[in-house]
Scaffold this motif. Structure first.
Motif, PDB file in Angstrom:
ATOM      1  N   LEU A 123      30.097 -49.279  65.975  1.00  0.00           N
ATOM      2  CA  LEU A 123      30.082 -50.530  66.736  1.00  0.00           C
ATOM      3  C   LEU A 123      30.206 -50.260  68.228  1.00  0.00           C
ATOM      4  O   LEU A 123      29.547 -50.905  69.049  1.00  0.00           O
ATOM      5  N   PHE A 124      31.053 -49.280  68.589  1.00  0.00           N
ATOM      6  CA  PHE A 124      31.175 -48.924  70.001  1.00  0.00           C
ATOM      7  C   PHE A 124      29.864 -48.350  70.525  1.00  0.00           C
ATOM      8  O   PHE A 124      29.463 -48.622  71.666  1.00  0.00           O
ATOM      9  N   PHE A 125      29.187 -47.566  69.697  1.00  0.00           N
ATOM     10  CA  PHE A 125      27.943 -46.936  70.120  1.00  0.00           C
ATOM     11  C   PHE A 125      26.838 -47.960  70.400  1.00  0.00           C
ATOM     12  O   PHE A 125      25.806 -47.610  70.974  1.00  0.00           O
ATOM     13  N   ARG A 126      27.060 -49.180  69.992  1.00  0.00           N
ATOM     14  CA  ARG A 126      26.076 -50.223  70.283  1.00  0.00           C
ATOM     15  C   ARG A 126      26.247 -50.762  71.706  1.00  0.00           C
ATOM     16  O   ARG A 126      25.497 -51.636  72.136  1.00  0.00           O
ATOM     17  N   ASN A 127      27.228 -50.218  72.411  1.00  0.00           N
ATOM     18  CA  ASN A 127      27.435 -50.583  73.814  1.00  0.00           C
ATOM     19  C   ASN A 127      26.137 -50.376  74.587  1.00  0.00           C
ATOM     20  O   ASN A 127      25.469 -49.354  74.445  1.00  0.00           O
ATOM     21  N   GLN A 128      25.796 -51.333  75.429  1.00  0.00           N
ATOM     22  CA  GLN A 128      24.501 -51.295  76.110  1.00  0.00           C
ATOM     23  C   GLN A 128      24.510 -50.532  77.431  1.00  0.00           C
ATOM     24  O   GLN A 128      23.468 -50.358  78.045  1.00  0.00           O
ATOM     25  N   GLN A 129      25.664 -50.117  77.931  1.00  0.00           N
ATOM     26  CA  GLN A 129      25.694 -49.362  79.177  1.00  0.00           C
ATOM     27  C   GLN A 129      25.048 -47.995  78.997  1.00  0.00           C
ATOM     28  O   GLN A 129      25.104 -47.403  77.924  1.00  0.00           O
ATOM     29  N   ALA A 130      24.447 -47.500  80.075  1.00  0.00           N
ATOM     30  CA  ALA A 130      23.815 -46.177  80.005  1.00  0.00           C
ATOM     31  C   ALA A 130      24.848 -45.101  79.707  1.00  0.00           C
ATOM     32  O   ALA A 130      24.595 -44.167  78.941  1.00  0.00           O
ATOM     33  N   LEU A 131      26.035 -45.222  80.310  1.00  0.00           N
ATOM     34  CA  LEU A 131      27.095 -44.231  80.135  1.00  0.00           C
ATOM     35  C   LEU A 131      28.427 -44.950  79.953  1.00  0.00           C
ATOM     36  O   LEU A 131      28.783 -45.807  80.761  1.00  0.00           O
ATOM     37  N   SER A 132      29.157 -44.584  78.893  1.00  0.00           N
ATOM     38  CA  SER A 132      30.432 -45.238  78.595  1.00  0.00           C
ATOM     39  C   SER A 132      31.481 -44.199  78.255  1.00  0.00           C
ATOM     40  O   SER A 132      31.178 -43.177  77.619  1.00  0.00           O
ATOM     41  N   ASN A 133      32.720 -44.463  78.670  1.00  0.00           N
ATOM     42  CA  ASN A 133      33.838 -43.617  78.267  1.00  0.00           C
ATOM     43  C   ASN A 133      34.271 -43.998  76.861  1.00  0.00           C
ATOM     44  O   ASN A 133      34.465 -45.176  76.557  1.00  0.00           O
ATOM     45  N   ALA A 134      34.430 -42.996  75.982  1.00  0.00           N
ATOM     46  CA  ALA A 134      34.736 -43.243  74.567  1.00  0.00           C
ATOM     47  C   ALA A 134      36.088 -42.662  74.168  1.00  0.00           C
ATOM     48  O   ALA A 134      36.320 -42.354  72.987  1.00  0.00           O
ATOM     49  N   ASN A 135      37.003 -42.505  75.118  1.00  0.00           N
ATOM     50  CA  ASN A 135      38.300 -41.884  74.821  1.00  0.00           C
ATOM     51  C   ASN A 135      39.086 -42.622  73.746  1.00  0.00           C
ATOM     52  O   ASN A 135      39.836 -42.011  72.987  1.00  0.00           O
ATOM     53  N   ASP A 136      38.940 -43.943  73.655  1.00  0.00           N
ATOM     54  CA  ASP A 136      39.683 -44.706  72.658  1.00  0.00           C
ATOM     55  C   ASP A 136      39.249 -44.375  71.236  1.00  0.00           C
ATOM     56  O   ASP A 136      39.941 -44.737  70.281  1.00  0.00           O
ATOM     57  N   TYR A 137      38.140 -43.686  71.091  1.00  0.00           N
ATOM     58  CA  TYR A 137      37.603 -43.371  69.765  1.00  0.00           C
ATOM     59  C   TYR A 137      37.613 -41.869  69.491  1.00  0.00           C
ATOM     60  O   TYR A 137      36.876 -41.383  68.639  1.00  0.00           O
ATOM     61  N   ARG A 138      38.449 -41.148  70.204  1.00  0.00           N
ATOM     62  CA  ARG A 138      38.388 -39.689  70.123  1.00  0.00           C
ATOM     63  C   ARG A 138      38.697 -39.162  68.729  1.00  0.00           C
ATOM     64  O   ARG A 138      38.131 -38.137  68.315  1.00  0.00           O
ATOM     65  N   ALA A 139      39.583 -39.818  67.972  1.00  0.00           N
ATOM     66  CA  ALA A 139      39.885 -39.326  66.621  1.00  0.00           C
ATOM     67  C   ALA A 139      38.644 -39.365  65.744  1.00  0.00           C
ATOM     68  O   ALA A 139      38.382 -38.431  64.969  1.00  0.00           O
ATOM     69  N   PHE A 140      37.848 -40.424  65.858  1.00  0.00           N
ATOM     70  CA  PHE A 140      36.631 -40.538  65.065  1.00  0.00           C
ATOM     71  C   PHE A 140      35.566 -39.546  65.540  1.00  0.00           C
ATOM     72  O   PHE A 140      34.788 -39.019  64.744  1.00  0.00           O
ATOM     73  N   ILE A 141      35.536 -39.305  66.850  1.00  0.00           N
ATOM     74  CA  ILE A 141      34.565 -38.353  67.395  1.00  0.00           C
ATOM     75  C   ILE A 141      34.919 -36.934  66.961  1.00  0.00           C
ATOM     76  O   ILE A 141      34.042 -36.161  66.542  1.00  0.00           O
ATOM     77  N   GLU A 142      36.204 -36.581  67.048  1.00  0.00           N
ATOM     78  CA  GLU A 142      36.613 -35.243  66.622  1.00  0.00           C
ATOM     79  C   GLU A 142      36.329 -35.025  65.143  1.00  0.00           C
ATOM     80  O   GLU A 142      35.999 -33.920  64.718  1.00  0.00           O
ATOM     81  N   ARG A 143      36.466 -36.079  64.345  1.00  0.00           N
ATOM     82  CA  ARG A 143      36.176 -35.963  62.920  1.00  0.00           C
ATOM     83  C   ARG A 143      34.714 -35.589  62.692  1.00  0.00           C
ATOM     84  O   ARG A 143      34.391 -34.833  61.776  1.00  0.00           O
ATOM     85  N   ALA A 144      33.831 -36.122  63.528  1.00  0.00           N
ATOM     86  CA  ALA A 144      32.412 -35.797  63.403  1.00  0.00           C
ATOM     87  C   ALA A 144      32.112 -34.372  63.839  1.00  0.00           C
ATOM     88  O   ALA A 144      31.132 -33.768  63.405  1.00  0.00           O
TER      89      ALA A 144
END
Length: 338
Positions: free
Chosen positions: A160-181
């Motif tokens: 859902l966050f990845f659907r953000n429309q900005q060209a570049l976004s900070n994703a620190n709030d989702y780092r646990a999910f990113i590290e899992r990937a």
């Protein structure tokens, strides 16, 4: 009983299986769009990412005078400040060692990479660059790609966050999910995370996930009890173990909590999937153990066998049930990426 196995033994066994926890450093996470996926393959194959607005200079907000910003207001209007912020973030705020994520066309796949430099570089001759590349963006960053992941393995919150429309976004709030990937087994802020892949393609029977998770967990408890002579701290640690399930045929089961306990879960997971853990009461009450290899594995299994014999315990979920469920779910224990 004498301690014949230690947590160092468990860690060494996991290392021998290519499963070693990654210590996650302090870093930032960025999501960068790829012009609808048009530049996804190019970024991935060429080892870089880029951002548009070739005409906009990289200037910190403090130094953005009317003389610098004024000429762009007619072109970008109300978005002028946002454009300058995006360019500056890409050129200066993104740092070496940060993680960058990019989406493919239709967000069917996501690539995760490591920034390799502290500042951006610019293509000097865009005409020559375009002879080999399709991306016209001049401002670029070097990236070492770690992995790519299909959308169905991405946590829904992250997607859902990845659907953000900005060209570049900070994703620190989702780092646990990113590290899992990125990492199947990692330690972040003192908490260990271990991920198990469920590869079954068809619908999952309703009881199979809870049966598998409970079977693994209760064996990890016994392994911890055996090593610690049933120390009260072990039971307390078990209560702190949490889990997340994202199984959409296929998907992921994740355990997270105290490091030593998650290590035990990882060991049990490896033994069950490999069909090497066979410790249960037979019809006449004797404990059977299957010893299939030498070295640490044999030591761990023999240790568990002795523990069960001394304590006269058997798991609530039998080995046969756990093995059947594991096979049906097509469980895979991910190894470290090279």
């Amino acid at each position: 009983m004498n301690k014949t196995v230690t947590f160092d033994d468990l860690t060494d066994f996991l290392k021998s299986e290519g499963i070693e926890p990654t210590i996650v450093p302090n870093r930032n996470y960025w999501f960068l769009r790829t012009h609808g996926g048009d530049y996804y393959k190019e970024f991935f194959l060429k080892g870089f990412v880029a951002i548009g607005w070739n005409d906009v200079p990289c200037v910190e907000e403090l130094y953005r005078t009317d003389e610098i910003v004024g000429p762009f207001k007619e072109k970008y209007g109300a978005n002028t400040t946002r454009v300058f912020n995006q360019v500056y973030r890409f050129c200066r705020e993104m740092q070496k060692g940060d993680i960058v994520i990019i989406p493919s066309t239709g967000s069917a796949e996501f690539a995760f990479g490591l920034l390799e430099d502290d500042i951006h570089y610019e293509v000097d001759d865009i005409d020559n660059a375009l002879q080999e590349e399709s991306c016209p963006y001049l401002k670029r960053r070097k990236v070492k790609w770690i992995t790519s992941t299909k959308r169905y393995l991405i946590d829904p919150k992250l997607y859902l966050f990845f659907r953000n429309q900005q060209a570049l976004s900070n994703a620190n709030d989702y780092r646990a999910f990113i590290e899992r990937a990125i990492n199947p087994f990692y330690i972040m802020d003192g908490v260990a995370y271990f991920n198990i892949a469920v590869r079954r393609q068809a619908d999952v029977p309703s009881l199979h996930i809870p049966l598998y998770m409970t079977g693994i967990l209760e064996r990890a408890v016994e392994l911890n009890n055996a090593i610690n002579n049933e120390d009260e701290a072990v039971t307390a640690a078990a209560r702190k173990i949490n889990s997340r399930v994202n199984v959409q045929c296929p998907g992921v089961i994740e355990y997270f909590g105290p490091e030593l306990f998650v290590i035990a879960i990882a060991v049990i997971g490896v033994l069950v999937v490999g069909g090497k853990l066979k410790i249960s009461k037979n019809p006449i009450g004797k404990i059977d153990a299957e010893l299939s290899t030498d070295g640490l594995l044999e030591k761990i299994i023999a240790f568990l066998q002795l523990y069960y014999e001394n304590k006269k315990k058997s798991a609530a979920i039998s080995d046969d049930t756990l093995e059947e469920v594991s096979n049906d779910l097509d469980i895979k224990i991910p190894r470290n990426r090279s």
